[in-house]
Design a protein around this motif. Structure first.
Motif, PDB file in Angstrom:
ATOM      1  N   ASP A  74       0.810  -0.974  -0.060  1.00  7.59           N
ATOM      2  CA  ASP A  74       0.187  -0.155   0.088  1.00  7.59           C
ATOM      3  C   ASP A  74       0.771   1.230   0.074  1.00  7.59           C
ATOM      4  O   ASP A  74       0.729   2.021  -0.879  1.00  7.59           O
ATOM      5  CB  ASP A  74      -1.167  -0.007   1.111  1.00  7.59           C
ATOM      6  CG  ASP A  74      -1.970   1.168   1.121  1.00  7.59           C
ATOM      7  OD1 ASP A  74      -1.765   1.926   0.288  1.00  7.59           O
ATOM      8  OD2 ASP A  74      -2.767   1.192   2.272  1.00  7.59           O
ATOM      9  N   THR A  96       3.265   1.355  -3.509  1.00 12.33           N
ATOM     10  CA  THR A  96       2.566   1.093  -4.661  1.00 12.33           C
ATOM     11  C   THR A  96       1.188   1.770  -4.669  1.00 12.33           C
ATOM     12  O   THR A  96       0.593   2.374  -5.825  1.00 12.33           O
ATOM     13  CB  THR A  96       2.404  -0.058  -5.273  1.00 12.33           C
ATOM     14  OG1 THR A  96       1.652  -1.117  -4.439  1.00 12.33           O
ATOM     15  CG2 THR A  96       3.950  -0.654  -5.252  1.00 12.33           C
ATOM     16  N   ARG A 144      -1.309   0.286  -4.148  1.00 14.44           N
ATOM     17  CA  ARG A 144      -2.222  -0.985  -4.494  1.00 14.44           C
ATOM     18  C   ARG A 144      -2.919  -1.661  -3.076  1.00 14.44           C
ATOM     19  O   ARG A 144      -2.051  -1.924  -1.896  1.00 14.44           O
ATOM     20  CB  ARG A 144      -1.386  -2.204  -5.439  1.00 14.44           C
ATOM     21  CG  ARG A 144      -1.089  -1.652  -6.588  1.00 14.44           C
ATOM     22  CD  ARG A 144      -0.331  -2.511  -7.301  1.00 14.44           C
ATOM     23  NE  ARG A 144       0.434  -2.037  -8.451  1.00 14.44           N
ATOM     24  CZ  ARG A 144       1.143  -2.479  -9.170  1.00 14.44           C
ATOM     25  NH1 ARG A 144       1.495  -3.869  -9.064  1.00 14.44           N
ATOM     26  NH2 ARG A 144       2.039  -1.943 -10.345  1.00 14.44           N
ATOM     27  N   LYS A 145      -3.996  -2.110  -3.134  1.00 17.70           N
ATOM     28  CA  LYS A 145      -4.736  -2.718  -1.886  1.00 17.70           C
ATOM     29  C   LYS A 145      -4.935  -4.012  -2.063  1.00 17.70           C
ATOM     30  O   LYS A 145      -5.590  -4.610  -3.235  1.00 17.70           O
ATOM     31  CB  LYS A 145      -6.122  -1.910  -1.725  1.00 17.70           C
ATOM     32  CG  LYS A 145      -6.022  -0.356  -1.988  1.00 17.70           C
ATOM     33  CD  LYS A 145      -5.505   0.115  -0.679  1.00 17.70           C
ATOM     34  CE  LYS A 145      -5.590   1.698  -0.568  1.00 17.70           C
ATOM     35  NZ  LYS A 145      -4.861   2.264   0.490  1.00 17.70           N
ATOM     36  N   CYS A 152      -0.171 -10.712  -1.930  1.00 19.75           N
ATOM     37  CA  CYS A 152       0.594  -9.518  -2.729  1.00 19.75           C
ATOM     38  C   CYS A 152       0.654  -9.971  -4.062  1.00 19.75           C
ATOM     39  O   CYS A 152       0.483  -8.926  -4.926  1.00 19.75           O
ATOM     40  CB  CYS A 152       1.931  -9.440  -2.038  1.00 19.75           C
ATOM     41  SG  CYS A 152       2.040  -8.892  -0.430  1.00 19.75           S
ATOM     42  N   VAL A 160      -2.079  -8.742  -6.455  1.00 19.16           N
ATOM     43  CA  VAL A 160      -1.972  -7.033  -7.008  1.00 19.16           C
ATOM     44  C   VAL A 160      -0.595  -7.002  -7.660  1.00 19.16           C
ATOM     45  O   VAL A 160      -0.165  -5.910  -7.887  1.00 19.16           O
ATOM     46  CB  VAL A 160      -2.104  -5.985  -6.165  1.00 19.16           C
ATOM     47  CG1 VAL A 160      -3.509  -6.059  -5.379  1.00 19.16           C
ATOM     48  CG2 VAL A 160      -1.133  -6.259  -4.698  1.00 19.16           C
TER      49      VAL A 160
END
Length: 441
Positions: free
Chosen positions: A245, A248, A250-251, A258, A261
């Protein structure tokens, strides 16, 4: 994109207590007289012993393996004679088979321990096989078999690699010292991952309370397409989903990984172990352990052979400073309290923390005052007070409706709670009950 002052929403600020050992260089621990090496010190299937009582072994010799896909082999950390295969408790409370070896003090290396080919000459399959045969499991504490994580991440077509150097747990400094003293190993390990995944850049994420580590890594990575990200010092910044998070944006979805994503995350000491496996042919039979706290006389960062007892490690740090109140394997937020000094050091043991009796005095628990601090602190954005309340009433179905299984058990809610409620403990109990019910149905 700026790579400074990165973070995630939620979390807590705790005294880091790293002053005990953050400036202590890594010392090689004394040679143990006897090691008791667990055949199950990783996520996945346990290994079966490849040796028996009376056998002579060498350093780096494989002494345990399994045909399962999710496992890693185990290697001897000393040369000497196998005395027994017996069941012992490990630091996480499980009773497993251990290979008991009496050291001859010679440290004779096994013939298999020799440098591999140059990185540029290695194929993807050869890299994976070297890592698997070296017995490398995640060294940040989870001990997940690295080769398995790499192969499944490759299938997921990851496009970003992050080495986790945040080390957000209070007291621990083993990752910190690795980055300061051996940045070239960390960088080389990252380059191995970059080649394996076919990517031309990589990231190393480090909390900003380690400026010397950030500087060392940036100097060592000059001329390479490697970026060192500075993270805000906050707990649990080192949890892999929070790293993803922060770096990047990204969630990772609930229940996901991981790789879902397209990100691969592993620990900096794990990367250094990969470097050792390729450059020296060295299996994972020793690791850096931070021995620290007010309850030990001489806090140190020690390079300890797997299978050395916790008692031996503490003795090398001058012994106890008075009567210990609690001994923790790992960090104080997520680590495990130990009940025996005979417990052996395993691949996933990042530190040994010795707290005094005064530091562990019981606190008075009072009713919840609905302040909402636990909600603000939760990095997963749950309602800890509600889930805990249902758990304490044995209402596990209701706890599940409030996403109890998404809890990462970081301890942030319990730490921040002014009423000292057992939030993390009760939620963890609810998770176990929910999972047990699912298995039975």
């Amino acid at each position: 994109m700026s790579l400074e002052n990165l973070t995630f929403k939620g979390g807590i600020h705790v005294p880091d207590r790293k002053e005990f050992t953050q400036d202590k260089s890594i010392e090689k621990a004394q040679e143990p007289n006897v090691v008791k090496i667990p055949l199950h010190q990783h996520v996945g299937a346990p290994c079966k012993a490849l040796v028996k009582a009376g056998d002579t072994v060498k350093v780096g010799q494989k002494i345990g393996d399994s045909e399962a896909s999710l496992t890693v082999p185990v290697h001897s950390s000393v040369s000497g004679e196998v005395k027994a295969i017996e069941q012992l408790y490990t630091h996480d409370g499980y009773r497993v088979d251990c290979v008991v070896i009496e050291s001859d003090g010679l440290n004779e290396m096994d013939e298999s321990v020799k440098p591999k080919a140059k990185l540029e000459d290695l194929t993807r399959d050869e890299i994976l096989e070297i890592i698997k045969e070296a017995g490398i499991a995640g060294m940040g504490g989870a001990a997940f078999p690295l080769h398995s994580k790499m192969s499944t991440s490759l299938e997921a077509k990851v496009d970003t690699i992050i080495l986790n150097g945040s080390e957000c747990e209070p007291y621990l400094t083993s990752d910190h010292r690795m980055m300061v003293e051996h940045p070239e190993k960390v960088i080389f390990g990252l380059e191995v991952f970059m080649k394996y995944f076919g990517l031309d850049e990589g990231y190393i994420a480090v909390e900003d309370n380690k400026p010397d580590a950030i500087s060392a890594l940036r100097n060592a990575s000059q001329g390479k397409n490697i970026k060192v990200a500075s993270l805000k010092t906050k707990f649990p910044q080192g949890e892999s989903y929070r790293i993803v998070d922060a770096v990047t944006g990204r969630k990772v979805p609930q229940g996901g990984r991981c790789k879902d994503v397209q990100v691969f995350v592993t620990n900096v000491c794990t990367a250094a172990a990969v470097a050792d496996a390729i450059l020296e042919g060295k299996p994972l039979y020793e690791r850096i352990v931070t021995v620290t706290g007010n309850g030990v006389k001489e806090p140190k960062n020690l390079l300890v052979k797997i299978g050395t007892s916790i008692g031996d490690v503490i003795a090398q740090c001058g012994g106890f400073n008075g009567t210990p109140g609690k001994i923790i394997a790992g960090g104080p937020m997520t680590g495990i309290t130990q009940f025996s000094l005979d417990t052996p050091i395993a691949k996933g043991v990042t530190g040994i923390i010795v707290l005094t009796e005064e530091e562990v005095k019981p606190v008075k628990v009072s009713p919840c005052i609905k302040c909402g601090k636990c909600v603000e602190a939760c990095p997963v954005h749950l309602l800890p007070l509600t889930i805990s309340a249902y758990s304490l009433q044995d209402k596990y179905d209701e706890a599940e409706e409030y996403n109890a299984l998404a809890c990462i058990e970081c301890g942030s809610c319990s730490y921040i709670c002014p009423a000292k409620r057992p939030l993390t403990e009760s939620i963890a109990h609810a998770k176990r009950e929910i999972k047990s019910k699912r298995k039975k149905s």
